[in-house]
Design an enzyme around this catalytic site. Sequence first.
Site, PDB file in Angstrom:
ATOM      1  N   GLY A 178      64.628  30.121  12.165  1.00 31.12           N
ATOM      2  CA  GLY A 178      63.395  30.592  12.801  1.00 31.12           C
ATOM      3  C   GLY A 178      63.459  30.557  14.320  1.00 31.12           C
ATOM      4  CG  HIS A 223      50.645  22.702  43.976  1.00 34.90           C
ATOM      5  ND1 HIS A 223      50.160  22.478  45.252  1.00 34.90           N
ATOM      6  CD2 HIS A 223      51.646  23.606  44.108  1.00 34.90           C
ATOM      7  CE1 HIS A 223      50.824  23.241  46.109  1.00 34.90           C
ATOM      8  NE2 HIS A 223      51.739  23.935  45.434  1.00 34.90           N
ATOM      9  CE  LYS A 281      56.520  26.178   8.024  1.00 30.76           C
ATOM     10  NZ  LYS A 281      57.325  27.361   7.776  1.00 30.76           N
TER      11      LYS A 281
HETATM   12  C1  G6Q Z   1      61.809  27.316  13.224  1.00 29.27           C
HETATM   13  C2  G6Q Z   1      60.939  26.629  12.288  1.00 29.27           C
HETATM   14  C3  G6Q Z   1      59.488  27.015  12.367  1.00 29.27           C
HETATM   15  C4  G6Q Z   1      59.183  28.385  11.757  1.00 29.27           C
HETATM   16  C5  G6Q Z   1      57.673  28.520  11.594  1.00 29.27           C
HETATM   17  C6  G6Q Z   1      57.292  29.856  11.004  1.00 29.27           C
HETATM   18  O1  G6Q Z   1      62.990  27.158  13.300  1.00 29.27           O
HETATM   19  O2  G6Q Z   1      61.431  26.696  11.018  1.00 29.27           O
HETATM   20  O3  G6Q Z   1      58.996  26.996  13.672  1.00 29.27           O
HETATM   21  O4  G6Q Z   1      59.688  29.398  12.546  1.00 29.27           O
HETATM   22  O5  G6Q Z   1      57.206  27.475  10.811  1.00 29.27           O
HETATM   23  O6  G6Q Z   1      57.882  30.040   9.765  1.00 29.27           O
HETATM   24  P1  G6Q Z   1      57.845  31.453   9.068  1.00 29.27           P
HETATM   25  O7  G6Q Z   1      58.574  32.409   9.932  1.00 29.27           O
HETATM   26  O8  G6Q Z   1      58.500  31.265   7.739  1.00 29.27           O
HETATM   27  O9  G6Q Z   1      56.392  31.833   8.951  1.00 29.27           O
END
Ligand code: G6Q
Length: 519
Positions: A240, A357, A485
């Site tokens: 992700g 600042h 999650k």
């Molecule tokens: C990134 C993580 C996390 C992920 C989000 C969104 O490396 O796994 O930040 O990107 O939780 O997940 P989805 O793209 O599956 O909605």
Amino acid sequence: MFAEDPKRFQRFSIEDCGLFLDYSKNRVTDETMALLMNLARARDVEGWRARMFNGEKINTTEDRAVLHVALRNRANTPIEVDGQDVMPDVNRVLERMGSFAESVRSGHWTGTTGKRIKDIVNIGIGGSDLGPKMVCKAMQAHIPAHLRLHFVSNVDGAHIAQVLNGVDWETTLFIVCSKTFTTQETMLNAHAARKWFMDHCGDEAGIPKHFVATTTNVKKAAEFGIPAENLFEFWDWVGGRYSLWSAVGLSIMLAIGSGGFAQLLSGAHEMDKHFRTEPLERNMPVILGMLGIWYNNFYGVHTHAILPYSQELRLFPDYLQQGDMESNGKSADRNGRAVDYDTGPVIWGKAGTDCQHSFLELLHQGTQFIPADFIASARPSYPEPAQHPVLMANYIAQTEALMTGRQESEVRAELKAKGLAEDAVDALTPHKIHPGNRPTNTILFDRLTPKTLGALVALYEHKIFVQGICWNLNSYDQWGVELGKTLAGAVLKDLQSDTPGEAHDASTNGLIARLRKTL
Ligand code: G6Q
């Protein structure tokens, strides 16, 4: 050290991929750097680097390859996962994204009532939000005036409501951006957007002109009602927080065009080549990574500041905060053993000169020293002749001041010259002393273009990789995020149920009882 060694700046600076890195203002000697490079070799950074580029499943806890480098492999050399070259799929999706983006940008693609798309709303969170948002903000100067980009991430209903209040349903395109297509926040926001759209349009047939998705979960996206031709896929070997180069970057492509996106990829690809082929001693991600280890593990310094002297790069610290902390904020090593050394530092920061600042006081005079990266573009993106030299002067002056500080004798002389009495000089002096010797890296590039930004992001991605290898971590899983999650589920049930349990601690039960009155 500078006084004794006139070549220090030349020796401890390096230029490649359009980026100039000056790391001479660090607490290092030639011997330190040589020992740090020995450490990198002993940790087999080179071997792991080859494993990553070869598509081996180095993300062992999820049994996945780590191949964001394939997404920007402009050389198009085959890269295999499970014996299959991934490049044809990468190129196919890139092409589809390109023709879609160009069709929206040119006005050929219209909303259901025939009007041109003016607002693009990316609905995603974490890795599906921070990267594209950071790049789109950084590339504002390259975005055509008729297009506005919006990013909705927070499950706080205020976020989507504020965005929807400012757009017109007939000219808005939503990108539902989620690798899993199950993330609670994104799904709730996507459903809210869909409902808002239906309330205005009143016809399901309008959806395909206003909703597209980027995901690895084609099935779930179809269930949401996104037609196959509006679906841009990516693969489980794209993490992700490393995904802005994939279909997750669709908003970027809409913003800067397929040509601009290709430039972003090629900047990153150049940095990939640099990382892969330069000797460790001349390798920018390795140098930055090992300097971080020097402070983290040898000095016990546990935070690192990212200070772009660039309003356009103001989201870069937020972006890196996830990239670094989610990757290396771990305490079990690759073999599942608890580590007995420190791993990833706290990453934080803000754009300069604003940071001067607010918190820079602590960097100058606080009890702890905080290494910082100062990042800037030598030329401005906007023609404001009076501003840029001042920005650059501050950018340089801060690193100089952090290093040289202000010693007692200097302060005393200055106060005396101002005509202060001896006792006033004595009283004020300790407050005006700046200890100095505070390390910084300076990263400078000619202009903030898609290409330099691609190289800059890849530089930090590989720095994170180097550190993860030295700490023997899997930098590519995120079990803490996964826990987050699911955690809210039990509390939500108690908040909404008619017969809430008292299964939590007294504080949690008490807070649930309070909130039940207002929900
Ligand atoms: C990134 C993580 C996390 C992920 C989000 C969104 O490396 O796994 O930040 O990107 O939780 O997940 P989805 O793209 O599956 O909605």
